[in-house]
Design a protein around this motif. Structure first.
Motif, mmCIF file in Angstrom:
data_model
loop_
_atom_site.group_PDB
_atom_site.id
_atom_site.type_symbol
_atom_site.label_atom_id
_atom_site.label_comp_id
_atom_site.label_asym_id
_atom_site.label_seq_id
_atom_site.Cartn_x
_atom_site.Cartn_y
_atom_site.Cartn_z
ATOM 1 N N GLU A 162 0.951 -1.143 -0.034
ATOM 2 C CA GLU A 162 0.111 0.033 -0.035
ATOM 3 C C GLU A 162 0.848 1.213 0.080
ATOM 4 O OE1 GLU A 162 -2.398 -0.379 3.551
ATOM 5 O OE2 GLU A 162 -3.653 -1.887 2.708
ATOM 6 N N VAL A 163 0.328 2.166 -0.961
ATOM 7 C CA VAL A 163 1.273 3.507 -0.776
ATOM 8 C C VAL A 163 0.277 4.521 -0.484
ATOM 9 C CG1 VAL A 163 2.444 5.113 -2.540
ATOM 10 C CG2 VAL A 163 2.568 2.666 -2.619
ATOM 11 N N PRO A 164 0.790 5.195 0.476
ATOM 12 C CA PRO A 164 -0.322 6.588 0.828
ATOM 13 C C PRO A 164 -0.587 7.597 -0.209
ATOM 14 C CG PRO A 164 1.273 6.069 2.475
ATOM 15 C CD PRO A 164 1.697 5.248 1.330
ATOM 16 N N ILE A 165 -1.656 8.200 -0.300
ATOM 17 C CA ILE A 165 -1.762 9.000 -1.360
ATOM 18 C C ILE A 165 -2.521 10.283 -0.768
ATOM 19 C CG2 ILE A 165 -1.650 7.718 -3.463
ATOM 20 C CD1 ILE A 165 -4.939 7.707 -3.502
ATOM 21 N N SER A 166 -2.559 11.469 -1.540
ATOM 22 C CA SER A 166 -3.295 12.643 -0.704
ATOM 23 C C SER A 166 -4.736 12.667 -1.229
ATOM 24 C CB SER A 166 -2.545 13.931 -1.315
ATOM 25 O OG SER A 166 -2.597 14.193 -2.771
ATOM 26 N N GLU A 167 -5.622 13.515 -0.559
ATOM 27 C CA GLU A 167 -7.081 13.412 -1.065
ATOM 28 C C GLU A 167 -7.151 14.175 -2.579
ATOM 29 O OE1 GLU A 167 -11.263 15.583 0.408
ATOM 30 O OE2 GLU A 167 -9.501 15.753 1.624
ATOM 31 N N GLU A 168 -6.235 15.011 -2.930
ATOM 32 C CA GLU A 168 -6.171 15.675 -4.177
ATOM 33 C C GLU A 168 -5.620 14.558 -5.307
ATOM 34 O OE1 GLU A 168 -3.776 18.864 -6.652
ATOM 35 O OE2 GLU A 168 -3.251 18.645 -4.449
ATOM 36 N N LEU A 169 -4.862 13.882 -4.959
ATOM 37 C CA LEU A 169 -4.393 12.884 -5.843
ATOM 38 C C LEU A 169 -5.538 11.723 -5.803
ATOM 39 C CD1 LEU A 169 -2.163 11.595 -7.761
ATOM 40 C CD2 LEU A 169 -1.309 10.460 -5.824
ATOM 41 N N TYR A 170 -6.202 11.374 -5.043
ATOM 42 C CA TYR A 170 -7.181 10.358 -5.285
ATOM 43 C C TYR A 170 -8.368 10.993 -5.967
ATOM 44 C CZ TYR A 170 -11.541 7.956 -3.586
ATOM 45 O OH TYR A 170 -12.697 7.218 -3.491
ATOM 46 N N ASP A 171 -8.694 12.288 -5.893
ATOM 47 C CA ASP A 171 -9.661 12.602 -6.619
ATOM 48 C C ASP A 171 -9.421 12.714 -7.909
ATOM 49 O OD1 ASP A 171 -11.295 13.362 -4.326
ATOM 50 O OD2 ASP A 171 -10.713 15.464 -3.684
ATOM 51 N N ASP A 172 -8.087 13.188 -8.539
ATOM 52 C CA ASP A 172 -7.559 13.336 -9.944
ATOM 53 C C ASP A 172 -7.581 11.664 -10.379
ATOM 54 O OD1 ASP A 172 -7.465 15.954 -9.660
ATOM 55 O OD2 ASP A 172 -5.060 15.917 -9.491
ATOM 56 N N LEU A 173 -7.364 10.830 -9.389
ATOM 57 C CA LEU A 173 -7.026 9.207 -10.151
ATOM 58 C C LEU A 173 -8.582 8.807 -10.609
ATOM 59 C CD1 LEU A 173 -4.241 7.905 -8.039
ATOM 60 C CD2 LEU A 173 -4.043 8.428 -10.486
ATOM 61 N N LYS A 174 -9.546 9.414 -9.525
ATOM 62 C CA LYS A 174 -10.785 8.817 -9.803
ATOM 63 C C LYS A 174 -11.338 9.172 -11.159
ATOM 64 C CE LYS A 174 -13.474 7.317 -7.228
ATOM 65 N NZ LYS A 174 -13.883 5.906 -7.507
ATOM 66 N N LEU A 175 -11.110 10.402 -11.559
ATOM 67 C CA LEU A 175 -11.384 10.698 -12.821
ATOM 68 C C LEU A 175 -10.738 9.905 -14.098
ATOM 69 C CD1 LEU A 175 -10.829 14.704 -12.218
ATOM 70 C CD2 LEU A 175 -12.992 13.328 -12.148
ATOM 71 N N LEU A 176 -9.922 9.061 -13.941
ATOM 72 C CA LEU A 176 -9.283 8.340 -14.911
ATOM 73 C C LEU A 176 -10.229 7.054 -15.356
ATOM 74 C CD1 LEU A 176 -5.673 8.303 -13.888
ATOM 75 C CD2 LEU A 176 -6.770 9.512 -15.775
ATOM 76 N N GLY A 177 -11.087 6.911 -14.515
ATOM 77 C CA GLY A 177 -12.320 5.758 -14.803
ATOM 78 C C GLY A 177 -12.073 4.540 -14.154
ATOM 79 N N GLU A 178 -12.835 3.569 -14.723
ATOM 80 C CA GLU A 178 -12.732 2.276 -14.132
ATOM 81 C C GLU A 178 -11.719 1.301 -14.895
ATOM 82 O OE1 GLU A 178 -14.508 1.550 -11.462
ATOM 83 O OE2 GLU A 178 -15.301 3.223 -11.602
ATOM 84 N N GLY A 179 -11.354 0.287 -13.975
ATOM 85 C CA GLY A 179 -10.557 -0.554 -14.625
ATOM 86 C C GLY A 179 -8.853 -0.114 -14.516
ATOM 87 N N PRO A 180 -8.155 -0.550 -15.432
ATOM 88 C CA PRO A 180 -6.905 0.120 -15.543
ATOM 89 C C PRO A 180 -6.746 1.779 -15.356
ATOM 90 C CG PRO A 180 -6.878 -1.571 -17.094
ATOM 91 C CD PRO A 180 -8.378 -1.281 -16.698
ATOM 92 N N LEU A 181 -5.963 2.080 -14.533
ATOM 93 C CA LEU A 181 -6.115 3.703 -14.415
ATOM 94 C C LEU A 181 -5.603 4.368 -15.652
ATOM 95 C CD1 LEU A 181 -5.477 4.390 -10.972
ATOM 96 C CD2 LEU A 181 -7.553 4.231 -12.121
ATOM 97 N N PHE A 182 -4.550 3.705 -16.219
ATOM 98 C CA PHE A 182 -3.741 4.385 -17.372
ATOM 99 C C PHE A 182 -3.687 3.402 -18.461
ATOM 100 C CE2 PHE A 182 -1.734 5.990 -13.485
ATOM 101 C CZ PHE A 182 -1.752 7.197 -13.812
ATOM 102 N N LYS A 183 -4.568 4.088 -19.637
ATOM 103 C CA LYS A 183 -4.885 3.181 -20.645
ATOM 104 C C LYS A 183 -4.282 3.744 -22.117
ATOM 105 C CE LYS A 183 -9.592 2.310 -18.894
ATOM 106 N NZ LYS A 183 -9.416 3.346 -17.712
ATOM 107 N N ASP A 184 -4.220 3.042 -22.940
ATOM 108 C CA ASP A 184 -3.876 3.485 -24.534
ATOM 109 C C ASP A 184 -5.171 3.838 -25.156
ATOM 110 O OD1 ASP A 184 -4.976 1.165 -25.307
ATOM 111 O OD2 ASP A 184 -3.111 0.071 -25.750
ATOM 112 N N ARG A 185 -4.709 4.134 -26.234
ATOM 113 C CA ARG A 185 -6.167 4.885 -27.143
ATOM 114 C C ARG A 185 -7.137 3.812 -27.444
ATOM 115 N NH1 ARG A 185 -2.996 8.344 -31.698
ATOM 116 N NH2 ARG A 185 -2.057 9.797 -30.367
ATOM 117 N N ARG A 186 -6.685 2.577 -27.147
ATOM 118 C CA ARG A 186 -7.716 1.132 -27.194
ATOM 119 C C ARG A 186 -8.439 0.940 -26.367
ATOM 120 N NH1 ARG A 186 -4.177 -2.802 -31.589
ATOM 121 N NH2 ARG A 186 -4.047 -1.017 -33.310
ATOM 122 N N GLY A 187 -8.002 1.663 -25.093
ATOM 123 C CA GLY A 187 -8.691 1.191 -23.666
ATOM 124 C C GLY A 187 -8.118 0.103 -23.171
ATOM 125 N N ASN A 188 -6.886 -0.398 -23.638
ATOM 126 C CA ASN A 188 -5.820 -1.540 -22.894
ATOM 127 C C ASN A 188 -5.040 -0.754 -22.183
ATOM 128 O OD1 ASN A 188 -7.151 -3.687 -24.685
ATOM 129 N ND2 ASN A 188 -5.810 -2.852 -26.178
#
Length: 243
Positions: A162-188
């Motif tokens: 587990e890695v601690p994160i800030s509330e700001e980073l959490y809110d931003d990462l949530k905006l990346l959507g479901e599944g893999p947080l970092f996807k290519d153009r095909r959604g993979n």
């Protein structure tokens, strides 16, 4: 009468357990001070035996500095609780060797690189690498199911943790959507090479050039900044997840 180093070290270990030293700090203290006791069974009250001990260690300069920090903390305890004057002086600090591969960015350069990102995903790659100090391969393994308001579960070459994160980073990462947080153009899931290309592009746009610049630059930079802020080597090693 001469003071037995081992007796005082054992008292120091009990003190560390009582006030809640981190497990990694306790382990490092026990390892380093055990070797120190073997070399100096009678407590050194002059700098020369300690300097000789550190000089004779069969290890690199970074590890020697780790030993020095542990011994310094031990003597600080002796000053506070046993009224023993420390023989340590600033000139005894081992000079840490510069990392031969990775450049350390200044804090202003970090801000500049993040500001050079051309979209939200690129900005989040950079912010996450710096804030969490994880590797590119660990970044691309992040999934929304392992994201919590105060932490994120990371899977990498050294296991899962587990890695601690800030509330700001959490809110931003949530905006990346479901599944893999970092996807290519095909959604993979994005590849490590995809992360590398985006980081290198942002560095170039920010006017930062040189050899060995990439995702690991952000990890190495963030860990260096953490040490500059805290001077707590065990904390840095814990943040780097070096086990």
């Amino acid at each position: 009468p001469a003071l037995k180093t081992a007796d005082l070290v054992e008292q120091y270990h009990r003190y560390g357990e009582t006030i809640g030293f981190r497990p990694l700090t306790l382990d490092k203290n026990r390892h380093h001070l055990k070797i120190f006791c073997e070399s100096c069974p009678e407590l050194p009250l002059a700098p020369e035996p300690i300097m000789d001990f550190i000089h004779d260690l069969k290890c690199g300069m970074r590890t020697k500095k780790s030993y020095y920090e542990v011994i310094r903390a031990f003597y600080n305890y002796l000053v506070d609780f046993h009224n023993i004057k420390t023989p340590l002086t600033p000139r005894m600090v081992p000079r840490a060797d510069k990392h031969p591969y990775f450049r350390v960015l200044s804090r202003e350069e970090v801000i500049r690189v993040i500001g050079a990102a051309e979209n939200f995903q690129e900005r989040m790659i950079l912010k996450t690498l710096y804030a969490t100090r994880i590797r590119a391969g660990e970044l691309v393994s992040l999934i929304s199911e392992n994201l919590y308001p105060d932490k994120i579960v990371v899977t990498g070459k050294t296991g899962t943790w587990e890695v601690p994160i800030s509330e700001e980073l959490y809110d931003d990462l949530k905006l990346l959507g479901e599944g893999p947080l970092f996807k290519d153009r095909r959604g993979n899931p994005m590849t490590r090479d995809g992360v590398r290309q985006r980081v290198e592009k942002c560095m170039k746009l920010a006017g930062i050039t040189g050899k060995k610049l990439g995702p690991h630059t952000f990890r190495h930079t963030s860990l260096t900044h953490l040490y500059e802020d805290t001077s707590d080597l065990p904390l840095v090693q814990e943040a780097a997840h070096h086990i």
